[in-house]
Enzyme design. Structure first.
Site, PDB file in Angstrom:
ATOM      1  N   GLU A 127      41.329  69.552  17.805  1.00  0.00           N
ATOM      2  CA  GLU A 127      41.241  69.828  16.369  1.00  0.00           C
ATOM      3  C   GLU A 127      39.788  69.945  15.967  1.00  0.00           C
ATOM      4  O   GLU A 127      38.971  69.120  16.383  1.00  0.00           O
ATOM      5  CB  GLU A 127      41.770  68.631  15.557  1.00  0.00           C
ATOM      6  CG  GLU A 127      43.190  68.687  15.136  1.00  0.00           C
ATOM      7  CD  GLU A 127      43.518  67.488  14.241  1.00  0.00           C
ATOM      8  OE1 GLU A 127      44.508  66.832  14.529  1.00  0.00           O
ATOM      9  OE2 GLU A 127      42.776  67.220  13.270  1.00  0.00           O
ATOM     10  N   GLU A 181      45.338  61.004  17.041  1.00  0.00           N
ATOM     11  CA  GLU A 181      44.170  60.274  16.533  1.00  0.00           C
ATOM     12  C   GLU A 181      44.476  58.790  16.392  1.00  0.00           C
ATOM     13  O   GLU A 181      44.972  58.341  15.341  1.00  0.00           O
ATOM     14  CB  GLU A 181      43.718  60.825  15.172  1.00  0.00           C
ATOM     15  CG  GLU A 181      43.029  62.172  15.256  1.00  0.00           C
ATOM     16  CD  GLU A 181      42.514  62.651  13.892  1.00  0.00           C
ATOM     17  OE1 GLU A 181      42.821  62.013  12.870  1.00  0.00           O
ATOM     18  OE2 GLU A 181      41.807  63.673  13.869  1.00  0.00           O
TER      19      GLU A 181
END
Ligand code: MG
Length: 336
Positions: free
Chosen positions: A263, A175
Site C-alpha cells: 500500500e 497492518e
C-alpha cells in the site's frame, strides 16, 4: 543429366531458397509466439533472494499496480471488485499487480459475511489470473492475531485454490498496530506460513510489520527463519512518511530482508508530488514493488476516483482524482 536440366534445377533451388528466406524475414512469422505475452508468463513465480525479489529467470523485478479498497459489505469499495475493473486497470493503467484487500474484523467484513467477502476476493484473483497479472490476497486486518484459526482456514482454502498459479501472492496481515513483532506478529505469521506451505510450497508470502507496517526494522532484527520466499510489508503515505521512513527501510534492506509496498498513498499533484517522486525513485532503485491505495470513489484523498465514477472501469481523466491521476501516470510509465 544434360546441362540445361542441371541449370534449371540449380535455378529452382535458388528460387526456393530465396522464397524461404523471404518467408523467414516476414515479421508475421513471429506470430508463432503468442503476441499477448503477459507479465506473469514473462516473469513466472517470484522468489525472494536476500533483499531482492527475483523472477523465474533470476532477474530482480519490481511491479507497479493498484490495491482495491476494503472489501467489507456496504463500505463502497466492494462495488469495484469486478473483473471489468481488473481488465481496465491492465488495459489503461498498464498495471501489472493488483491487491484484493479483504476486510476481516470490522462490520461487513469476512467474519460477518464470509461468502460475500471471499467471493469478492475470488472475483479479483480469477480476473488477475485470466489477465496474466500478479495478485495479492490480503488479510486486511489490524488484529489478525485475535483470529488466527480463521486466518489459517482462509489461507488453507486459498492455497488449495490458487497455490498452483504463479500469479498469486499471500499477504498475511495488512497492518498490525503497535504490538510486539517477536512475541505476537511473528508467531502468528509462522503458524499461517506453516499452514500455507503444507499445501503450496513456493508462492511468495508477505508479512505485515508493527505500527501500520512501518517498523520493518523490527522484522529485520528478528526475521522469520525456516521458511523460504518470505518478504515483509512496508506502507507509506506521502503526507506522513518521508525520508526518515526511507532511511529505516533502507537499513532493513541492508540487514538482508526483502520488502514489498502493498500500500502507498499520495494526495496527488497538488501538494507533495515531489515526495511521491522521492518514494518512487527509492522503490525503483531498490527494486521494490508497490500497490497504490485505493480503487474507490470514497471522498477521501487516497481514492483514485471521484464520487460516482463507474464501477466497471472505462474511466476518463475527469473521473480520476488528483491522487488517481498521479498514480496512473506512475503505474503506466513504470519501467518493467
Ligand atoms: Mg505454488
Amino acid at each position: 543429366m544434360n546441362l540445361k536440366i542441371l541449370k534449371l534445377l540449380v535455378l529452382l533451388v535458388l528460387i526456393s531458397i530465396t522464397i524461404s528466406c523471404a518467408e523467414n524475414n516476414n515479421p508475421e512469422d513471429s506470430a508463432v509466439m503468442p503476441e499477448d505475452t503477459t507479465v506473469v508468463q514473462i516473469h513466472g513465480l517470484l522468489q525472494v533472494n536476500g533483499n531482492r525479489i527475483l523472477d523465474q529467470h533470476s532477474a530482480p523485478v519490481c511491479f507497479a499496480g493498484n490495491s482495491f479498497f476494503w472489501s467489507n459489505d456496504n463500505w463502497g469499495g466492494e462495488r469495484y471488485y469486478k473483473s471489468e475493473v481488473v481488465s481496465w486497470l491492465k488495459l489503461d493503467w498498464k498495471t501489472t499487480i493488483v491487491r484484493a484487500a479483504m476486510g476481516v474484523e470490522d462490520p461487513g467484513g469476512y467474519l460477518d459475511n464470509k461468502t460475500a467477502n471471499k467471493n469478492r476476493v475470488k472475483t479479483v484473483v480469477d480476473a488477475a489470473i485470466d489477465e496474466g497479472l500478479y495478485v495479492i490476497i490480503d488479510w486486511h486486518s489490524h488484529h489478525a492475531e485475535d483470529n488466527t484459526n480463521e486466518a489459517a482456514l482462509f489461507f488453507q482454502e486459498m492455497a488449495n485454490l490458487y497455490g498452483e498459479y504463479d500469479n498469486v501472492i499471500y499477504e498475511l496481515y495488512n497492518e498490525p498496530l503497535d504490538i510486539s513483532w517477536s512475541n505476537i506478529i511473528k508467531p502468528y505469521a509462522i503458524s499461517i506460513i506453516a499452514t500455507i506451505r503444507a499445501i503450496d510450497p513456493d508462492n511468495l508470502i508477505i508479512v505485515g510489520t508493527p505500527e501500520w507496517s512501518q517498523r520493518v526494522d523490527l522484522a529485520a532484527a528478528d526475521p522469520i527463519t525456516g521458511y523460504s520466499n518470505i518478504a515483509y510489508t512496508l506502507h507509506f503515505y506521502t503526507v506522513h512518511h518521508q525520508q526518515w521512513l526511507r532511511d529505516r527501510a533502507s537499513a532493513a534492506l541492508n540487514d538482508g530482508i526483502a520488502l514489498f509496498v502493498t500500500e502507498w498513498g499520495s494526495i496527488g499533484y497538488s501538494q507533495i508530488d515531489s515526495e511521491a517522486n522521492e518514494w518512487m525513485t527509492w522503490c525503483f532503485d531498490n527494486k521494490i514493488s508497490h500497490c497504490n491505495w485505493a480503487v474507490n470513489d470514497k471522498e477521501e484523498e487516497w481514492s483514485i476516483l471521484i464520487p460516482g465514477a463507474s464501477t466497471s472501469g472505462g474511466w476518463s481523466d475527469d473521473d480520476l482524482t488528483d491522487a488517481g491521476k498521479l498514480a496512473r501516470n506512475i503505474i503506466r510509465n513504470w519501467p518493467e
